[in-house]
Design an enzyme around this catalytic site. Structure first.
Site, mmCIF file in Angstrom:
data_model
loop_
_atom_site.group_PDB
_atom_site.id
_atom_site.type_symbol
_atom_site.label_atom_id
_atom_site.label_comp_id
_atom_site.label_asym_id
_atom_site.label_seq_id
_atom_site.Cartn_x
_atom_site.Cartn_y
_atom_site.Cartn_z
ATOM 1 C CG ASP A 9 -12.604 6.134 -2.025
ATOM 2 O OD1 ASP A 9 -13.104 5.865 -0.922
ATOM 3 O OD2 ASP A 9 -13.275 6.295 -3.059
ATOM 4 C CB CYS A 10 -6.745 8.115 -2.924
ATOM 5 S SG CYS A 10 -7.533 9.366 -3.958
ATOM 6 C CG ASP A 62 7.429 -11.915 11.398
ATOM 7 O OD1 ASP A 62 8.084 -11.637 12.406
ATOM 8 O OD2 ASP A 62 6.485 -12.727 11.403
ATOM 9 C CB CYS A 109 -10.185 11.888 -1.585
ATOM 10 S SG CYS A 109 -10.608 10.778 -2.936
ATOM 11 C CG ASP A 131 -6.644 9.954 -29.493
ATOM 12 O OD1 ASP A 131 -5.886 10.218 -28.539
ATOM 13 O OD2 ASP A 131 -7.782 9.475 -29.345
ATOM 14 C CG ASP A 140 2.958 -14.549 9.327
ATOM 15 O OD1 ASP A 140 3.591 -13.853 10.139
ATOM 16 O OD2 ASP A 140 2.783 -15.769 9.472
ATOM 17 C CB CYS A 197 -7.953 8.687 -25.490
ATOM 18 S SG CYS A 197 -9.503 9.612 -25.483
ATOM 19 C CB CYS A 248 -8.165 13.642 -27.061
ATOM 20 S SG CYS A 248 -9.309 12.602 -26.131
ATOM 21 C CB THR A 261 7.333 -16.713 13.537
ATOM 22 O OG1 THR A 261 8.379 -16.717 14.502
ATOM 23 C CG2 THR A 261 6.435 -17.916 13.750
#
Length: 708
Positions: free
Chosen positions: A16-17, A404, A20, A687, A601, A362, A360, A406
Site C-alpha cells: 500500500d505504500c 490547468d 511496504c 504518558d 480536472d 503512545c 512507551c 480549462t
C-alpha cells in the site's frame, strides 16, 4: 549480473505504500542468487533478475511471511493489473477480516470485563492477541529479512510494553487503530490502481476497419499501423491516426484539455479516446494499441507514481532510533547499577519499568495522527479532501503550483462575452443566433441560447437548420435566411467592412471565438465567446503568491486564448501542451529546485498530477483526475488551493508542538525517575498526561475556518 541471468515476475498483493515496497525489496535481495529487484506498488508486481539456481520458492515464502501473498506470473501481460470484474468487496479482504475480528474481540472483552471484573484482564489479553499475534509474526519475519525496526516492531513493542505495565486495554485499542489505518490505506491504494485501469475504457472496444471493399468490426486492440477505419459521428476514435477523408469537429478534451471541439480535415492528426462530432471520418492508424495516446498516459501515470518519493511515516522513521534506544536504556537501567555498583535489584527494576512506561510511544503515536485527523476533518468540512497525512505535510512545503486552464482557472464552458450589432440590434442578433442553434448540443450554441435567455431576447421558430462542416449553420428564422459561422464563411455571403473585420481581429486576439451572423444577405452582427476565468481566480492566484508559492498555467488550449486568459489573471502561461508536455514541465520545475503542486480536472492532467510532489484535482473533474491526485478541491474555487496550503502549514505547526509536548514531558520524567524523585505512578501520568495534552492541542484544528 551475468549473461545467464534470468528475469522472473511476481504478483505481490497487499502493498500500500513505499515502506511496504522497501520491506519487500530488502527481503528479496537477501535471497542468494538475486541480482536486481524492481517493485511496483501501482501494479502490485515485482520483477526479479536472478541466477538460474536461485530458490524462487524461498523467495515467495520470504515475501509471504511479511504479509504480502506472492505468486509467480508467466509473462509481462499477465503481470498487468487485472480488470477485477466481480472482485471481492473490501470488507472480505484478509486485512479487513483481521481488523473486524480484532475490533469485535476488543468490544466483547470490554463487555465481559464490565460484567465480570475478575476476568477483565485475561479477556483483554485474548482480544489483544487476536490482532497482535499476526503483527508480531510480521515483525519477526521483517527482522529476519533485514528490517528489524519496522512499524510492526514498533507496534509490538508498544503493545507488549503497555501490557507489561498493566495497560492491556490501551494496548488492545492501539492495535485495533493500527489495523484500521492499514485497512484504509489498502482501500485507497486499490482504488488508485483501479483508476489507472479505467483509462483504457476511453478507447472503444471495437473499430470499423475497411477490408475487401467493405467494413468489418474488429477489436480496437488488434488494429495494425496503416489500417483504415471509419469513425461515425458521436463515436470515440479507436486509435491514433491521420484523417484521410471527411471533416468534423472532434472533442479532444480527454487528451489535450482543449475547451472547444477542434475542426479536423484531411491530413490532420487525431487521438485515441477523443470523440468525433458532426461528420464521418476515415482515418489511417498511425500507432498500435500499445503505443496510442491513452496507453502512453497510463504508462506515464504509473511511472510517475513509482518515481514519486512520498514522505515516510513519521512514526516509522522515529522508530528506527527511538524503539531500540528505549529498550536498551531500560535494560541497562535494570541490570547495570546492581551489577556494577551493587545497587538494589528491586529498586532498579522498578525504575526500569517506569522508564519503559515513559518510553512507551503512545503520546508520540497519537501526536501526528491526531493533528492530521483534525486537519483532515476541518478541511473536509470546507471541501478540501487530502489523501493522508504525508500529502497534507507536503502541501505546506510547495514553492510552485502548475494549474490547468480549462475547468480549473476558468469555468470550463464558453459564454458570450461580446455582442456587436451591425444591421440589427443586440437583442435581434441574439434572437436570430439562438433560434438557429436552439436544437444543437454544440457548446457555442448552448452558450448563445443561455445568453439570449438571460437577456430575455425572443426565440422565434427556425426551419431547415443545417450544419455546414467547417463553416457554421444556416436556416430560416421567421422566414429570413440566416447564417451563423466563421468570418471567412460569412464573408462569402455578405462581405465584412473594414470596421467589422478589425473587430473580428481584435476579439480573436483576446482569445475569443468569433461568430458572424448574416441575416437577409447583410451582416447583422458579431458574437464573441470565451471560456472565462472563475470569479475568484485572480484572488486565488494572488493569495498563492502572498504565501510564497509561484503559480503557472499549463494548458492544451491554443496560444492566443491562453495568453489572453493569463494576462487577465497575471500569471505565466504555457500553451498547446499534450499530457506528456505537462508532465515534462513539472519535472523541469522540480529539477530547478521547486516543490511542485499540479492542479487540474481532466484525464489529460493525470500524468502531471502523478508526477508532481502533490497532485490536486478540482471539483467536477474526471474520476481519473480525482483518483490520481493526492488531494481534491470539491467546490472548484481557486482560492481553495491557497487555503489548502494554509491548512497544511497549520497542521505541521501543530504537529511540531505535539512532538515537543510529548518528548519534553518524557525527558523531564526520564531525568526525575533516574534521580529517584518520581516513580511508576508519576510515569503513568507522564504518558497519559502527554497523550491528553497532545490530543487537546490537536483538536484546536477543528476550529480552523480557512481564512486567508
Amino acid at each position: 549480473m551475468t549473461d545467464l541471468s534470468l528475469v522472473s515476475r511476481f504478483r505481490v498483493e497487499g502493498m500500500d505504500c513505499a515502506s511496504c515496497a522497501a520491506k519487500v525489496d530488502t527481503a528479496v535481495r537477501r535471497i542468494p542468487g538475486v541480482a536486481e529487484v524492481s517493485v511496483s506498488i501501482s501494479t502490485e508486481t515485482m520483477t526479479v533478475t536472478h541466477a538460474p539456481g536461485a530458490d524462487l520458492k524461498a523467495l515467495v515464502r520470504q515475501v509471504g511471511g511479511l504479509g504480502y501473498p506472492t505468486t509467480p506470473v508467466a509473462d509481462r501481460a499477465s503481470s498487468a493489473p487485472a480488470a477485477e470484474e466481480g472482485a471481492a468487496p473490501w470488507w472480505a479482504a484478509p486485512k479487513a477480516r483481521l481488523t473486524i475480528l480484532c475490533a469485535a474481540a476488543l468490544g466483547l472483552a470490554m463487555m465481559v470485563g464490565w460484567s465480570i471484573p475478575a476476568v477483565e484482564t485475561p479477556a483483554l489479553l485474548l482480544a489483544l492477541a487476536v490482532g497482535l499475534v499476526p503483527i508480531a509474526r510480521r515483525a519477526v519475519s521483517a527482522a529476519l529479512a533485514g528490517t528489524p525496526f519496522s512499524i510492526e516492531t514498533l507496534m509490538t513493542v508498544a503493545a507488549v510494553g503497555a501490557v507489561f505495565i498493566g495497560a492491556a486495554e490501551e494496548a488492545a485499542v492501539v492495535v485495533v487503530l493500527f489495523l484500521v489505518g492499514e485497512l484504509l490505506e489498502g482501500v485507497a491504494a486499490a482504488r488508485a490502481r483501479a483508476s489507472i485501469r479505467s483509462l483504457a475504457a476511453l478507447v472503444p472496444a471495437v473499430a470499423r476497419v475497411e477490408r475487401n471493399g467493405g467494413l468489418e468490426e474488429v477489436p480496437a486492440t488488434s488494429l495494425p499501423v496503416g489500417a483504415v477505419v471509419l469513425v461515425r459521428p458521436g463515436d470515440r476514435i479507436p486509435a491514433d491516426g491521420t484523417v484521410l477523408t471527411g471533416e468534423s469537429a472532434v472533442d479532444e478534451a480527454p487528451v489535450t484539455g482543449e475547451s472547444l471541439p477542434k475542426r479536423k480535415a484531411a491530413g490532420d492528426p487525431v487521438f485515441a479516446g477523443t470523440v468525433n462530432g458532426d461528420g464521418a471520418l476515415r482515418l489511417r492508424v498511425t500507432a498500435s494499441a500499445e503505443d496510442n495516446t491513452i496507453a502512453r498516459v497510463v504508462r506515464l501515470v504509473e511511472e510517475a507514481q513509482e518515481r514519486k518519493a512520498p514522505t515516510e511515516r513519521l512514526i516509522d522513521r522515529f522508530a528506527r532510533v527511538y524503539t531500540p534506544a528505549v529498550i536498551a536504556v531500560a535494560a541497562l537501567v535494570a541490570v547495570a547499577p546492581p551489577l556494577v555498583a551493587g545497587g538494589d535489584w528491586s529498586e532498579w527494576t522498578y525504575k526500569a519499568l517506569a522508564l519503559l512506561l515513559i518510553g512507551c510511544p503512545c503520546a508520540l503515536v497519537i501526536s501526528t495522527p491526531a493533528a492530521v485527523a483534525a486537519g483532515l476533518a476541518a478541511g473536509a468540512r470546507r471541501g478540501l479532501l487530502v489523501k493522508g497525512g504525508a500529502v497534507l505535510e507536503q502541501v505546506g512545503g510547495l514553492t510552485a503550483v502548475a494549474l490547468d486552464k480549462t475547468g480549473t482557472l476558468t469555468e470550463g464552458r464558453p459564454r458570450v462575452t461580446d455582442v456587436l450589432p451591425a444591421a440589427a440590434d443586440e437583442r435581434a442578433v441574439l434572437s436570430y443566433a439562438a433560434a438557429l442553434g436552439a436544437e444543437s448540443a454544440h457548446p457555442l450554441a448552448r452558450a448563445i441560447l443561455a445568453e439570449a435567455q438571460a437577456r430575455k431576447a425572443p426565440l422565434p421558430p427556425s426551419f431547415g437548420s443545417t450544419a455546414l462542416p467547417g463553416k457554421g449553420v444556416e436556416g430560416k428564422v421567421g422566414g429570413v435566411p440566416v447564417f451563423l459561422g466563421s468570418a471567412a464563411a460569412a464573408g462569402e455571403r455578405a462581405p465584412l467592412d473594414d470596421a467589422q473585420a478589425a473587430a473580428v481581429a481584435a476579439l480573436a486576439a483576446d482569445g475569443k471565438s468569433v461568430s458572424v451572423l448574416v441575416a437577409g444577405g447583410k451582416v447583422a452582427g458579431l458574437i464573441a465567446l470565451r471560456d472565462e476565468p472563475r470569479a475568484d481566480a485572480r484572488a486565488g492566484l494572488d493569495a498563492l503568491k502572498a504565501a510564497g508559492v509561484t503559480p503557472v498555467m499549463l494548458t492544451g488550449d491554443n496560444r492566443t486564448t491562453a495568453d489572453a486568459v493569463a494576462a487577465t489573471l497575471g500569471i505565466e502561461a504555457r500553451a498547446e501542451l499534450l499530457p506528456e508536455d505537462k508532465q515534462r514541465i513539472v519535472r523541469e520545475m522540480q529539477a530547478s529546485g521547486h516543490r511542485v503542486g499540479k492542479v487540474g480536472d481532466g484525464i489529460n492532467d493525470a500524468p502531471a498530477l502523478a508526477a508532481a510532489d502533490v497532485g490536486i484535482a478540482m471539483g467536477g473533474g474526471t474520476d481519473v483526475a480525482l483518483e490520481t491526485a493526492d488531494a481534491a478541491i470539491l467546490h472548484g474555487r481557486v482560492l481553495d488551493v491557497a487555503r489548502l496550503v494554509r491548512l497544511s502549514r497549520s497542521v505541521m505547526a501543530n504537529i511540531r508542538q505535539n512532538v515537543a509536548i510529548a518528548l519534553g514531558l518524557k525527558a523531564v520524567f526520564l531525568v526525575t525517575t533516574l534521580l529517584g524523585v518520581t516513580g511508576l505512578w508519576p510515569a503513568i501520568l507522564a504518558d497519559t498526561g502527554a497523550t491528553v495534552l497532545v490530543t487537546a492541542n490537536a483538536m484546536r484544528l477543528l476550529a480552523w475556518r480557512g481564512a486567508l
